[in-house]
Design an enzyme around this catalytic site. Structure first.
Site, PDB file in Angstrom:
ATOM      1  N   HIS A 144       0.818  -1.211   0.000  1.00 37.43           N
ATOM      2  CA  HIS A 144       0.000   0.000   0.000  1.00 37.43           C
ATOM      3  C   HIS A 144       0.859   1.271   0.000  1.00 37.43           C
ATOM      4  O   HIS A 144       0.344   2.362  -0.239  1.00 37.43           O
ATOM      5  CB  HIS A 144      -0.974   0.006   1.189  1.00 37.43           C
ATOM      6  CG  HIS A 144      -0.353   0.324   2.521  1.00 37.43           C
ATOM      7  ND1 HIS A 144       0.010  -0.650   3.427  1.00 37.43           N
ATOM      8  CD2 HIS A 144      -0.032   1.516   3.112  1.00 37.43           C
ATOM      9  CE1 HIS A 144       0.502  -0.086   4.517  1.00 37.43           C
ATOM     10  NE2 HIS A 144       0.489   1.237   4.349  1.00 37.43           N
ATOM     11  N   ASP A 174       0.523  -7.639   1.758  1.00 35.14           N
ATOM     12  CA  ASP A 174       0.873  -6.215   1.840  1.00 35.14           C
ATOM     13  C   ASP A 174       2.391  -6.017   1.798  1.00 35.14           C
ATOM     14  O   ASP A 174       2.974  -5.322   2.640  1.00 35.14           O
ATOM     15  CB  ASP A 174       0.283  -5.587   3.109  1.00 35.14           C
ATOM     16  CG  ASP A 174       0.223  -4.054   3.009  1.00 35.14           C
ATOM     17  OD1 ASP A 174       0.555  -3.519   1.921  1.00 35.14           O
ATOM     18  OD2 ASP A 174      -0.128  -3.408   4.012  1.00 35.14           O
ATOM     19  N   SER A 241       4.690   2.644   7.856  1.00 34.88           N
ATOM     20  CA  SER A 241       4.351   1.530   6.982  1.00 34.88           C
ATOM     21  C   SER A 241       5.554   1.127   6.141  1.00 34.88           C
ATOM     22  O   SER A 241       6.200   1.970   5.506  1.00 34.88           O
ATOM     23  CB  SER A 241       3.186   1.917   6.067  1.00 34.88           C
ATOM     24  OG  SER A 241       2.020   2.124   6.819  1.00 34.88           O
TER      25      SER A 241
END
Length: 291
Positions: A144, A174, A241
């Site tokens: 993402h 992910d 992230s």
């Protein structure tokens, strides 16, 4: 004429033994008693017999294992003969390797923060980690973070900016792999598969809300039994992230991907095994040997 009788010397006193040519018979008056002659012959016979039996015994049990012994009190004077070494000497047990020594947090940061990068895509940013896979240095991050961009911008701790090519993606886990081309030998992290255990100390090293290369500490709280996701208590925030989750030796055991903002100390990381699986898919395979 007068008969002449030849002169004969008188015989010795006692019977005269008959004359026998050659060696005198056993027991004759040779100067040695008969018992001594017979004893000498008997002793020689015994020595030959013992030596023959010892030779046969050595052939049966093996000459390298035969060591003469004597009953207690009958050992001859002088040092005992040295014992021969066994044919197969015992092998000394191999000591297990020492357990790895945990590194304190300051060393974790000092040794490994230079392998963390910032990834820019448009107006957003995330984190990534340089890892060594085979002979290639790759950047691991979240899917993402790169989104649908085939190319992203990568900034290293030295302030150098590179164009990063998105080499592979795994939306289900992910994860994404980015590769850059540089003549520099950039620092990198080591991936440690299967090291996550509940209760162990972990560190998150990333760029939360634009604060570059921030270190936070926590423990593994839970491991998902279905997909291996690692729940931990090291604080992360938007911008973290794609940052690496490290164990206490500074090795990557996961990639941070989510945080529950309504709850304190509840973050999720994808395990290192999924990282290795994606790297194996995107790394060039060695050429097959020519027959």
């Amino acid at each position: 004429m007068r008969n002449h009788t030849p002169y004969r010397p008188p015989s010795p006193v006692g019977p005269h033994p008959p004359h026998v040519s050659g060696n005198p018979p056993l027991g004759a008056d040779t100067g040695f008693p008969a018992w001594l002659v017979y004893g000498f012959l008997f002793s020689g016979f015994c020595v030959v017999t013992v030596l023959t039996n010892l030779d046969q015994l050595g052939q049966v049990i093996g000459a390298d294992q035969f060591v003469a012994t004597w009953p207690k009190g009958d050992r001859p004077a002088g040092p005992a003969p040295p014992a021969l070494p066994p044919a197969n000497p015992p092998v000394a047990p191999v000591a297990p390797p020492p357990a790895p020594v945990p590194q304190p947090p300051d060393q974790i940061y000092q040794h490994h923060n230079r392998a963390v990068v910032v990834i820019y895509t448009g107006n957003s940013q995330g984190s990534g980690a340089l890892i060594r896979h085979g002979n290639t240095t790759l950047i691991i991050t979240n899917d993402h973070v790169v989104d649908d961009n085939p190319v992203v911008r990568v900034e290293t701790v030295q302030g150098l900016t590179y164009e990063g090519l998105v080499r592979g993606r795994d939306p289900d886990r992910d994860l994404a792999i980015v590769e850059i081309t540089t003549p520099l030998n950039l620092p990198s992290l080591t991936v440690q598969v299967g090291d996550a255990t509940i209760g162990q100390t972990v560190y998150a090293l990333g760029n939360p809300i634009g604060l570059d290369r921030t270190l936070t500490q926590g423990i593994v709280s839970r491991i998902d039994p279905d997909n291996g996701d690692i729940q931990h208590s090291a604080a992360i925030a938007p911008g973290s992230s794609g940052s690496p989750l490290l164990n206490d030796q500074g090795r990557v055991i996961g990639v941070n991907k989510a945080v529950f903002t309504r709850f304190d100390d509840l973050a999720i990381a994808t395990p290192a095994q999924d990282v290795v699986n994606l790297c194996d898919r995107v790394s060039p395979k060695p050429a097959a040997p020519t027959p």
